[in-house]
Write a protein that holds these residues in place. Structure first.
Motif: not given
Length: 323
Positions: A188-217
């Motif tokens: 559910a978390g990945w799907r919610a993050l994925r919904a956010m990254v279809f805009s530049e603002v959303g991608r920036g928010a996901v990166l700033d929040a550590g979305g890639i880090g938690v994904t890799v982990e």
């Protein structure tokens, strides 16, 4: 007896569904016909009764819990009936009035987490109630899961700017970190993050929040779960489709894209997503070879999948080297 408990007791003992006189059935049916909404008269009337009870006993948490649970049962089959009765607004009001009551928040998030309820939840400005529930009750995995679904649905309904602006990305990442053993929370978390990254603002928010880090982990934690590997790779793929900063962030996590190729080489959908993500992230620094592109076509033979994974490993190593 504690003051205020009597209405809840009476309400819980009341027969269900609420008896509906014939004249009321006709009135509800006519109202539904005029409004163009196709709903069950009994469900519409029951929703109206529940909403009225919630308003009359707004301070009684037990009434709110029971009503939210019954509205959820109705909405799962006829969300329009609940929305027409003002049910989503009543649920949001209950959540805001009882923010410290975990059971109220859990029942409310369950309603908000239904896809069909999203339009009315957005109209009721429900993002504050949902995010507030996540922040007040971080240890409740069931609440977090349904709240994550609600975030995704609200964004898909067009409320992305509001939801992301309220800090939802950080809440999603926090939920994933707090419940590493709950696979449904991770999905559910990945799907919610994925919904956010279809805009530049959303991608920036996901990166700033550590979305890639938690994904890799979490992909490392669930290396053997193909559904989770695919969900994580799809998020990285969509981030890589963004601007240069997003591409570079995915390049730093290239190993997470290569790993699933060897473990799940028979899953062509996964191979396709990984190949394309690597290509998107490596734009301007070389592209995939023709062998790597084989992952997008029909090949279920493990030896060939192994060759593709090996080539992706070579490619990911090359895109991580400075220009």
């Amino acid at each position: 007896m504690v003051e205020g408990s009597q209405p809840a007791t009476l309400f819980r003992l009341r027969a269900w569904p609420v008896p509906l006189p014939n004249e009321a059935k006709v009135a509800v049916a006519r109202a539904a016909e005029v409004s163009g909404i196709h709903m069950s008269p009994r469900r519409a009337a029951n929703s109206s009764v529940l909403v009225e009870v919630m308003r009359k006993h707004s301070a009684d948490a037990n009434v709110q819990i029971s009503s939210c649970e019954k509205l959820h049962a109705i909405a799962a089959r006829d969300a329009e009936a609940v929305a027409a009765a003002g049910g989503m607004a009543a649920v949001v009001a209950a959540m805001l009035a009882h923010s410290e009551n975990g059971a109220v928040q859990r029942a409310g998030c369950a309603v908000a987490g239904l896809r069909a309820c999203a339009p009315a939840i957005v109209a009721a400005r429900g993002e504050g109630a949902v995010l507030g529930a996540m922040r007040a009750h971080p240890g409740d995995a069931a609440l977090q899961r349904t709240a994550l679904n609600a975030i995704r649905h609200m964004i898909e309904e067009g409320a992305g700017k509001t939801v992301i602006g309220a800090g939802a990305a950080a809440d999603v990442v926090a939920a994933m970190h707090a419940h590493p053993a709950q696979t449904e929370v991770q999905l559910a978390g990945w799907r919610a993050l994925r919904a956010m990254v279809f805009s530049e603002v959303g991608r920036g928010a996901v990166l700033d929040a550590g979305g890639i880090g938690v994904t890799v982990e979490m992909m490392g934690r669930y290396a053997g779960e193909v559904a989770l590997q695919r969900a994580g790779c799809e998020l990285l793929h969509d981030i890589a489709a963004g601007e240069a900063a997003s591409k570079q962030a995915v390049v730093s996590a290239a190993a997470a894209l290569v790993g699933p190729m060897t473990s799940h080489g028979q899953d062509m959908r996964l191979l396709h997503v990984c190949c394309e993500a690597i290509e998107l992230a490596g734009a301007g620094r070389g592209s995939l070879t023709q062998s790597e592109r084989w992952a997008r076509h029909d090949s279920n033979r493990k030896p060939q999948a192994d060759r593709i994974a090996w080539r992706l490993g070579q490619h990911s190593a090359s895109v991580q080297r400075p220009g």
